[in-house]
Design a protein around this motif. Structure first.
Motif, PDB file in Angstrom:
ATOM      1  N   CYS A 307      49.472  -6.654  -3.267  1.00 36.61           N
ATOM      2  CA  CYS A 307      48.801  -5.404  -2.887  1.00 36.61           C
ATOM      3  C   CYS A 307      48.743  -5.317  -1.365  1.00 36.61           C
ATOM      4  O   CYS A 307      48.799  -6.343  -0.682  1.00 36.61           O
ATOM      5  CB  CYS A 307      47.378  -5.345  -3.443  1.00 36.61           C
ATOM      6  SG  CYS A 307      47.248  -5.367  -5.251  1.00 36.61           S
ATOM      7  N   THR A 308      48.606  -4.098  -0.848  1.00 32.06           N
ATOM      8  CA  THR A 308      48.384  -3.896   0.584  1.00 32.06           C
ATOM      9  C   THR A 308      47.023  -3.244   0.792  1.00 32.06           C
ATOM     10  O   THR A 308      46.496  -2.574  -0.108  1.00 32.06           O
ATOM     11  CB  THR A 308      49.468  -2.998   1.207  1.00 32.06           C
ATOM     12  OG1 THR A 308      49.489  -1.727   0.526  1.00 32.06           O
ATOM     13  CG2 THR A 308      50.835  -3.658   1.109  1.00 32.06           C
ATOM     14  N   SER A 309      46.456  -3.431   1.991  1.00 32.36           N
ATOM     15  CA  SER A 309      45.159  -2.834   2.305  1.00 32.36           C
ATOM     16  C   SER A 309      45.183  -2.295   3.728  1.00 32.36           C
ATOM     17  O   SER A 309      44.617  -2.889   4.648  1.00 32.36           O
ATOM     18  CB  SER A 309      44.033  -3.866   2.128  1.00 32.36           C
ATOM     19  OG  SER A 309      42.771  -3.271   2.354  1.00 32.36           O
ATOM     20  N   CYS A 317      48.669  -1.091  -4.822  1.00 30.48           N
ATOM     21  CA  CYS A 317      49.098  -2.272  -5.574  1.00 30.48           C
ATOM     22  C   CYS A 317      50.391  -2.012  -6.340  1.00 30.48           C
ATOM     23  O   CYS A 317      51.058  -1.012  -6.124  1.00 30.48           O
ATOM     24  CB  CYS A 317      47.992  -2.708  -6.538  1.00 30.48           C
ATOM     25  SG  CYS A 317      46.536  -3.427  -5.727  1.00 30.48           S
ATOM     26  N   THR A 318      50.720  -2.960  -7.222  1.00 31.10           N
ATOM     27  CA  THR A 318      51.957  -2.923  -8.017  1.00 31.10           C
ATOM     28  C   THR A 318      53.158  -2.823  -7.084  1.00 31.10           C
ATOM     29  O   THR A 318      54.093  -2.047  -7.298  1.00 31.10           O
ATOM     30  CB  THR A 318      51.932  -1.784  -9.053  1.00 31.10           C
ATOM     31  OG1 THR A 318      50.627  -1.685  -9.617  1.00 31.10           O
ATOM     32  CG2 THR A 318      52.905  -2.089 -10.190  1.00 31.10           C
ATOM     33  N   ILE A 319      53.118  -3.626  -6.026  1.00 28.59           N
ATOM     34  CA  ILE A 319      54.191  -3.724  -5.043  1.00 28.59           C
ATOM     35  C   ILE A 319      54.876  -5.067  -5.268  1.00 28.59           C
ATOM     36  O   ILE A 319      54.218  -6.105  -5.241  1.00 28.59           O
ATOM     37  CB  ILE A 319      53.622  -3.625  -3.611  1.00 28.59           C
ATOM     38  CG1 ILE A 319      52.885  -2.291  -3.431  1.00 28.59           C
ATOM     39  CG2 ILE A 319      54.717  -3.790  -2.571  1.00 28.59           C
ATOM     40  CD1 ILE A 319      52.011  -2.240  -2.191  1.00 28.59           C
ATOM     41  N   ARG A 320      56.191  -5.044  -5.484  1.00 33.55           N
ATOM     42  CA  ARG A 320      56.886  -6.270  -5.873  1.00 33.55           C
ATOM     43  C   ARG A 320      57.828  -6.754  -4.778  1.00 33.55           C
ATOM     44  O   ARG A 320      58.546  -5.961  -4.161  1.00 33.55           O
ATOM     45  CB  ARG A 320      57.688  -6.058  -7.154  1.00 33.55           C
ATOM     46  CG  ARG A 320      58.096  -7.365  -7.807  1.00 33.55           C
ATOM     47  CD  ARG A 320      58.696  -7.175  -9.169  1.00 33.55           C
ATOM     48  NE  ARG A 320      58.724  -8.450  -9.895  1.00 33.55           N
ATOM     49  CZ  ARG A 320      59.333  -8.628 -11.052  1.00 33.55           C
ATOM     50  NH1 ARG A 320      59.948  -7.610 -11.652  1.00 33.55           N
ATOM     51  NH2 ARG A 320      59.316  -9.811 -11.641  1.00 33.55           N
ATOM     52  N   ILE A 321      57.808  -8.059  -4.533  1.00 34.42           N
ATOM     53  CA  ILE A 321      58.682  -8.664  -3.532  1.00 34.42           C
ATOM     54  C   ILE A 321      60.123  -8.633  -4.036  1.00 34.42           C
ATOM     55  O   ILE A 321      60.416  -9.089  -5.142  1.00 34.42           O
ATOM     56  CB  ILE A 321      58.248 -10.101  -3.230  1.00 34.42           C
ATOM     57  CG1 ILE A 321      56.842 -10.112  -2.599  1.00 34.42           C
ATOM     58  CG2 ILE A 321      59.245 -10.809  -2.322  1.00 34.42           C
ATOM     59  CD1 ILE A 321      56.250 -11.501  -2.436  1.00 34.42           C
ATOM     60  N   GLY A 355      49.657  -4.675  10.541  1.00 30.31           N
ATOM     61  CA  GLY A 355      48.703  -5.761  10.730  1.00 30.31           C
ATOM     62  C   GLY A 355      47.742  -5.921   9.591  1.00 30.31           C
ATOM     63  O   GLY A 355      47.024  -6.919   9.511  1.00 30.31           O
ATOM     64  N   GLY A 356      47.708  -4.924   8.672  1.00 25.63           N
ATOM     65  CA  GLY A 356      46.764  -4.962   7.570  1.00 25.63           C
ATOM     66  C   GLY A 356      47.120  -5.988   6.514  1.00 25.63           C
ATOM     67  O   GLY A 356      48.256  -6.450   6.415  1.00 25.63           O
ATOM     68  N   PRO A 357      46.162  -6.356   5.677  1.00 31.74           N
ATOM     69  CA  PRO A 357      46.360  -7.414   4.697  1.00 31.74           C
ATOM     70  C   PRO A 357      47.412  -7.085   3.639  1.00 31.74           C
ATOM     71  O   PRO A 357      47.460  -5.971   3.113  1.00 31.74           O
ATOM     72  CB  PRO A 357      44.980  -7.554   4.039  1.00 31.74           C
ATOM     73  CG  PRO A 357      44.014  -7.002   5.037  1.00 31.74           C
ATOM     74  CD  PRO A 357      44.756  -5.888   5.713  1.00 31.74           C
ATOM     75  N   VAL A 358      48.237  -8.061   3.342  1.00 29.04           N
ATOM     76  CA  VAL A 358      49.017  -8.104   2.108  1.00 29.04           C
ATOM     77  C   VAL A 358      48.386  -9.225   1.295  1.00 29.04           C
ATOM     78  O   VAL A 358      48.296 -10.360   1.774  1.00 29.04           O
ATOM     79  CB  VAL A 358      50.508  -8.369   2.375  1.00 29.04           C
ATOM     80  CG1 VAL A 358      51.274  -8.426   1.058  1.00 29.04           C
ATOM     81  CG2 VAL A 358      51.090  -7.303   3.297  1.00 29.04           C
ATOM     82  N   GLU A 359      47.935  -8.904   0.105  1.00 29.07           N
ATOM     83  CA  GLU A 359      47.080  -9.818  -0.635  1.00 29.07           C
ATOM     84  C   GLU A 359      47.534  -9.942  -2.084  1.00 29.07           C
ATOM     85  O   GLU A 359      48.223  -9.068  -2.620  1.00 29.07           O
ATOM     86  CB  GLU A 359      45.631  -9.325  -0.581  1.00 29.07           C
ATOM     87  CG  GLU A 359      45.470  -7.909  -1.110  1.00 29.07           C
ATOM     88  CD  GLU A 359      44.158  -7.234  -0.706  1.00 29.07           C
ATOM     89  OE1 GLU A 359      43.563  -7.620   0.318  1.00 29.07           O
ATOM     90  OE2 GLU A 359      43.735  -6.321  -1.442  1.00 29.07           O
ATOM     91  N   VAL A 360      47.133 -11.038  -2.704  1.00 28.60           N
ATOM     92  CA  VAL A 360      47.399 -11.267  -4.118  1.00 28.60           C
ATOM     93  C   VAL A 360      46.053 -11.462  -4.802  1.00 28.60           C
ATOM     94  O   VAL A 360      45.244 -12.290  -4.377  1.00 28.60           O
ATOM     95  CB  VAL A 360      48.305 -12.489  -4.338  1.00 28.60           C
ATOM     96  CG1 VAL A 360      48.429 -12.801  -5.827  1.00 28.60           C
ATOM     97  CG2 VAL A 360      49.688 -12.249  -3.740  1.00 28.60           C
TER      98      VAL A 360
END
Length: 418
Positions: A307-309, A317-321, A355-360
């Protein structure tokens, strides 16, 4: 990403901003004003950071998928930590939760130590060891050679995790043949990809990730609280400011001074009092904000969901590498990035989210998250309507690039979460 030019910015960054055509992140927002009222009370409620849409692979819930994904990523970490010093024949890893397996690609026969380790790990997660044509080291060397020889043509390049070759992107179809001429390995090319280096709006100490900051106008997003050389810092993107500049929130309240920066990994550190929390909000809604504890870091593996914030776009969310170890060309080269794509082709991130969070999400407690990295760039060839706090006047995309946690540890050895 998308920073309003500032007279305090270094000449190098001003030139780079012109080269890559960074648009104004805060179009129509006006300039920051000094705070005249006390800071608002931070939200003291937590909420669930959740994926939306159908769950892939026949899982009963996203929680079940994330639990399997977590096992795969932990197994991947064990394998990469056990690699020989030169990497040996290791080619790559793919987490495939929809197939319920972790795939390991290797050129030649893995050494006994790796075979034994995989055997032990199979007690917890299904692992397939598959043949590869090239090793990761071979592909990385050729990728570096190609992008440096074709800076005017190639916009990004990365090794394929199955070891079959490289994938490169170009801004136009006409650049394809020239860009890959003389390549020593197979190269697939995708034209039309244009990476662009990419609150929340009135935070207070200790500063949290996911809030808006600038120098002074609001232009970027804070990432994660960290400790470096024994001092509290906030992690964010290097293209947002220069060492020595003062970071402030949108009200003009000073956050701190930029103390360290690494442009080739797109990470910087702000000296400040920072807390181990990040702002989030329900996907597709910014009516309610909540905070989530950051309980650790996670590696980035192809196939993984994140997810990104962003301070401007909110939580998505539902963002896949789809690729790791990507070198992107935004007027200068940023190494080690991760490409990720929103699976419904809606906004993943946009202007001001850098710069914002990429989180799991922690599958065992969706009120907690792991730090995967920070947002670096968007692909202007995949534009979609923006979401969040500023849905107009910005460019947002379904494909993004982010600097993984490993970029921070490479740039700042010894960095840790608090």
């Amino acid at each position: 990403m998308n920073i309003r030019p500032s007279s305090r910015r270094s000449p190098r960054l001003r030139r780079l901003a012109l080269v890559v055509g960074l648009m104004l992140a805060a179009a129509g927002m006006g300039t920051a004003q000094a705070a005249s009222a006390p800071d608002p009370v931070k939200p003291r409620t937590t909420g669930s950071v959740e994926h939306t849409g159908p769950v892939p692979g026949g899982y009963a819930s996203w929680k079940d998928l994330l639990l399997d994904q977590q096992k795969m990523v932990r197994a991947a970490d064990r394998i990469t930590a056990a690699l020989p010093g030169d990497g040996g024949g290791y080619a790559g890893l793919v987490a495939a939760p929809e197939s319920r397996e972790l795939r390991v690609y290797w050129k030649g026969r893995p050494p006994k130590a790796i075979d034994d380790l995989v055997g032990r790990l199979r007690r917890e997660v299904a692992i397939s060891v598959l043949p590869a044509r090239y090793s990761a080291r071979e592909l990385e060397g050729e990728a570096n050679r190609l992008i440096r020889a074709n800076r005017d043509l190639i916009t990004s390049i990365e090794p394929l995790q199955d070891g079959s070759g490289l994938n490169a992107t170009t801004a136009s179809a006409g650049a394809t043949r020239t860009a890959i001429s003389g390549a020593a390995v197979p190269v697939s090319v995708e034209p039309g990809v244009r990476p662009k280096v990419a609150s929340r709006w009135d935070d207070s100490p200790p500063w949290w990730g996911g809030s808006v900051w600038g120098t002074p106008s609001p232009a970027c997003t804070t990432g994660f609280a960290v400790t470096y050389q024994g001092v509290s810092k906030m992690l964010s993107s290097a293209h947002c400011a220069s060492v020595g500049q003062t970071a402030a929130d949108p009200t003009g309240q000073v956050i701190g001074t930029v103390t360290h920066s690494n442009a080739s990994r797109d990470v910087l550190l702000i000296g400040t009092s920072a807390g181990s929390q990040v702002f989030n909000n329900p996907v597709n809604s910014v009516a309610t904000e909540f905070n989530n504890a950051v309980i650790g870091t996670t590696s980035s593996v192809v196939g993984q969901y994140v997810c990104t914030s962003g301070g401007f776009s909110g939580t998505n969310c539902t963002i896949r590498i789809t690729a790791v170890n990507v070198t992107i060309n935004v007027g200068w080269l940023i190494q080690g990035t991760v490409r990720a794509e929103q699976q419904s082709f809606t906004n993943a991130a946009g202007g001001g989210d850098s710069g914002g969070p990429v989180e799991v999400t922690n599958p065992s407690n969706t009120n907690q998250v792991y730090a995967a990295g920070i947002i670096t760039a968007t692909d202007y060839g995949t534009q979609v309507p923006c979401t969040g706090y500023r849905p107009t006047g910005r460019v947002c995309t379904w494909r993004i690039y982010y600097s993984p946690w490993s970029n921070a540890t490479t740039a700042f050895p010894g960095i840790t979460l608090p």
